[in-house]
Design a protein around this motif. Structure first.
Motif, short mmCIF file in Angstrom:
data_model
loop_
_atom_site.label_atom_id
_atom_site.label_comp_id
_atom_site.label_asym_id
_atom_site.label_seq_id
_atom_site.Cartn_x
_atom_site.Cartn_y
_atom_site.Cartn_z
N PHE A 170 51.60 71.27 -114.02
CA PHE A 170 51.35 69.99 -114.71
C PHE A 170 50.61 69.01 -113.81
O PHE A 170 50.93 68.88 -112.63
CB PHE A 170 52.67 69.36 -115.17
CG PHE A 170 53.33 70.14 -116.28
CD1 PHE A 170 52.73 70.23 -117.53
CD2 PHE A 170 54.54 70.79 -116.08
CE1 PHE A 170 53.33 70.94 -118.56
CE2 PHE A 170 55.15 71.51 -117.10
CZ PHE A 170 54.54 71.58 -118.34
N ALA A 171 49.66 68.29 -114.41
CA ALA A 171 48.88 67.31 -113.65
C ALA A 171 49.58 65.97 -113.60
O ALA A 171 49.48 65.25 -112.60
CB ALA A 171 47.51 67.14 -114.31
N ASP A 172 50.27 65.62 -114.67
CA ASP A 172 50.70 64.23 -114.80
C ASP A 172 52.10 64.19 -115.40
O ASP A 172 52.29 63.72 -116.52
CB ASP A 172 49.69 63.50 -115.72
CG ASP A 172 49.86 61.98 -115.66
OD1 ASP A 172 50.45 61.50 -114.67
OD2 ASP A 172 49.40 61.31 -116.59
N ILE A 173 53.04 64.67 -114.61
CA ILE A 173 54.41 64.69 -115.12
C ILE A 173 55.32 63.82 -114.26
O ILE A 173 56.28 63.26 -114.76
CB ILE A 173 54.93 66.14 -115.27
CG1 ILE A 173 56.10 66.18 -116.26
CG2 ILE A 173 55.30 66.76 -113.92
CD1 ILE A 173 56.29 67.50 -116.92
N GLU A 174 54.97 63.66 -112.98
CA GLU A 174 55.79 62.81 -112.09
C GLU A 174 55.34 61.36 -112.11
O GLU A 174 56.14 60.46 -111.84
CB GLU A 174 55.72 63.26 -110.63
CG GLU A 174 56.25 64.63 -110.33
CD GLU A 174 55.17 65.68 -110.38
OE1 GLU A 174 54.00 65.32 -110.58
OE2 GLU A 174 55.51 66.87 -110.22
N THR A 176 54.26 59.28 -114.35
CA THR A 176 54.22 58.53 -115.59
C THR A 176 55.53 58.71 -116.35
O THR A 176 56.26 59.68 -116.12
CB THR A 176 53.03 59.05 -116.44
OG1 THR A 176 53.01 58.35 -117.69
CG2 THR A 176 53.13 60.54 -116.72
N THR A 177 55.78 57.77 -117.27
CA THR A 177 56.88 58.00 -118.21
C THR A 177 56.31 58.40 -119.58
O THR A 177 57.06 58.58 -120.54
CB THR A 177 57.75 56.73 -118.36
OG1 THR A 177 56.89 55.63 -118.69
CG2 THR A 177 58.52 56.42 -117.10
N ASP A 178 54.98 58.52 -119.65
CA ASP A 178 54.33 58.98 -120.88
C ASP A 178 53.93 60.44 -120.67
O ASP A 178 53.01 60.74 -119.91
CB ASP A 178 53.09 58.12 -121.15
CG ASP A 178 52.25 58.67 -122.29
OD1 ASP A 178 52.66 59.70 -122.88
OD2 ASP A 178 51.19 58.09 -122.58
N HIS A 179 54.61 61.33 -121.33
CA HIS A 179 54.43 62.75 -121.03
C HIS A 179 53.57 63.48 -122.06
O HIS A 179 53.67 64.70 -122.20
CB HIS A 179 55.81 63.41 -120.85
CG HIS A 179 56.54 62.86 -119.67
ND1 HIS A 179 57.59 61.98 -119.77
CD2 HIS A 179 56.32 63.02 -118.34
CE1 HIS A 179 58.00 61.64 -118.56
NE2 HIS A 179 57.26 62.25 -117.67
N ASP A 180 52.72 62.72 -122.73
CA ASP A 180 51.88 63.32 -123.75
C ASP A 180 50.93 64.37 -123.16
O ASP A 180 50.74 65.45 -123.72
CB ASP A 180 51.09 62.20 -124.44
CG ASP A 180 50.57 62.69 -125.76
OD1 ASP A 180 51.37 63.32 -126.47
OD2 ASP A 180 49.37 62.50 -126.03
N PHE A 181 50.33 64.05 -122.01
CA PHE A 181 49.38 65.00 -121.39
C PHE A 181 50.11 66.29 -121.01
O PHE A 181 49.60 67.39 -121.21
CB PHE A 181 48.71 64.36 -120.17
CG PHE A 181 47.51 65.14 -119.70
CD1 PHE A 181 46.29 65.04 -120.36
CD2 PHE A 181 47.60 65.98 -118.60
CE1 PHE A 181 45.19 65.78 -119.93
CE2 PHE A 181 46.50 66.72 -118.17
CZ PHE A 181 45.29 66.61 -118.84
N ALA A 182 51.32 66.13 -120.48
CA ALA A 182 52.11 67.32 -120.11
C ALA A 182 52.40 68.17 -121.34
O ALA A 182 52.33 69.40 -121.29
CB ALA A 182 53.39 66.90 -119.41
N ARG A 183 52.72 67.50 -122.46
CA ARG A 183 52.98 68.25 -123.70
C ARG A 183 51.75 69.05 -124.12
O ARG A 183 51.84 70.21 -124.51
CB ARG A 183 53.36 67.27 -124.82
CG ARG A 183 54.85 67.20 -124.97
CD ARG A 183 55.34 66.23 -126.01
NE ARG A 183 56.48 65.54 -125.44
CZ ARG A 183 56.51 64.28 -125.05
NH1 ARG A 183 55.45 63.51 -125.22
NH2 ARG A 183 57.58 63.78 -124.49
#
Ligand code: PLP
Length: 394
Positions: A170-174, A176-183
């Motif tokens: 994952f690129a952007d999971i730590e 942020t509190t917005d996990h849309d990209f991780a999804r």
């Protein structure tokens, strides 16, 4: 421990009970059949792979993950022939024969590497187990689209290759509190995995995507295996991960820091008011001061950016770092720390009395992340395992 400590001016203590607690916290959280890979790359995030790897296995880790061929070979010597070891990082083709001999599972993301690995496996006379890295948006390692299909075809066409896993990161999971990209990355991974599995016989291959933050926050990312690094060592991946965990009411998920970094004062001296301390005369005593010399510097991993910013603990008191951190030592102002002598212990990370300095706090002073603070503690410093017994008889 006494023998290891004799003569060491600085050392790292590893709390194996805390390590076991953290591993168990993940075990309890893991969905269904998911296995747990303990990420012990970078000298077990600076904690000392020789101490951590056997302890993680004893505490129930199923696999170990490292980053390079050199780490894989040295880990194989530590843990013996039976333990599955996955290499997450790049291995040049020249290293393939050694990797196959040592039964290391390699991450691949290049069709030509699949051919070269198959040739090495043929020469060595044993199958090579591979993990295909799928590009889902981090744009680091990995393949997507036609290139991924081509890699799958090459693996399918080489009987020397066994598909052991499919992965992404994952690129952007730590951050942020917005996990849309991780999804979206998870969806892209699952689609890529289906495409590869349609071409390669893969009953035993493991889907794995979750780092610590994903494993803590999102059971749907656990799939067949999680790869847990930072939180195995008792550190939250980030403040955002902690906030997201609170939002999900994961109060019971608790981590215990594993590492303490300590040193013995090399010298303590009184300097008069107005005296300069350190290179560049970067600190001046505003009063008669007790200055302690800590035999640790940026070579040992205590970053120069900590100059004039950090604190250490001595006899349960905070003592500020004064002057510049040098290559192998730095100075602290002990004036308010009571009666202190050369040889007394200072704590760079960890607890002393009621006070504690966390790796996160040091990272804040240095303007970086705690991953970097712990992983850069010099490998030559002794790593001392603290006993598992309740009294921690050190
Ligand atoms: C591919 C891969 N997987 C898993 C991890 C573990 O991540 P974390 O330490 O955040 O758990 C890392 C760490 O950098 C990684 O590069």
């Amino acid at each position: 421990m006494k023998a290891l400590l004799a003569g060491a001016s600085s050392w790292v203590e590893i709390d194996l009970q805390a390590l076991g607690h953290n591993l168990e916290a993940f075990r309890t959280r893991l969905a269904g059949r998911a296995r747990l890979a303990a990420v012990v790359k970078a000298n077990a995030y600076g904690h000392g792979v020789e101490v951590v790897a056997p302890a993680a296995l004893a505490a129930g880790a199923d696999l170990l993950a490292v980053v390079s061929l050199a780490e894989g070979l040295s880990l194989r010597r530590i843990v013996g022939p039976q333990v599955p070891i996955v290499v997450l990082g790049h291995v040049p083709a020249a290293g393939f024969p050694a990797a196959v001999e040592a039964d290391l599972e390699l991450t691949i993301y290049d069709p030509d590497a699949a051919d070269a690995l198959a040739a090495a496996a043929r020469r060595v006379g044993r199958a090579a187990r591979v993990h295909v890295k799928i590009e889902t948006g981090t744009h680091r390692q990995g393949l997507a689209g036609e290139a991924l299909i081509e890699l799958a075809r090459r693996i399918a066409g080489r009987e020397e290759l066994e598909l052991a896993g499919l992965s992404t990161h994952f690129a952007d999971i730590e951050d942020t509190t917005d996990h849309d990209f991780a999804r979206r990355q998870l969806e892209a991974f699952l689609a890529g995995s289906r495409e590869v599995r349609a071409l390669v016989e893969s009953a035993a291959a493991l889907d794995h995507v979750a780092c610590s933050a994903a494993a803590i926050l999102f059971p749907e990312t656990h799939l067949d295996m999680v790869r847990v690094g930072i939180s195995l060592y008792g550190l939250w991946p980030s403040r955002e991960t902690l906030v997201s965990a609170r939002e999900r009411h994961l109060e019971d998920f608790d981590l215990q820091p594993v590492l303490s970094w300590k040193a013995r004062l090399a010298q303590v001296k009184t300097v008069p008011r107005g005296a300069w301390v350190g290179y560049g005369r970067s600190w001046r005593a505003g009063r008669e001061s007790r200055i302690g010399v800590v035999p640790v510097g940026y070579y040992e991993g205590y970053d120069r950016s900590l100059s004039g910013r950090a604190h250490v603990l001595c006899h349960g008191c905070r003592a500020p770092v004064v002057g510049r951190v040098c290559m192998n030592m730095f100075m602290v102002d002990l004036t308010d720390a009571g009666s202190v002598q050369a040889g007394d212990e200072v704590v760079l990370i960890g607890a002393s009395g009621a006070e504690r300095i966390s790796a996160e706090e040091v990272a804040g002073w240095a303007g970086t992340i705690h991953y970097e603070i712990v992983s850069r503690i010099h490998p030559a410093l002794p790593r001392i395992p603290l006993a598992l017994s309740p009294d921690r008889s050190a």
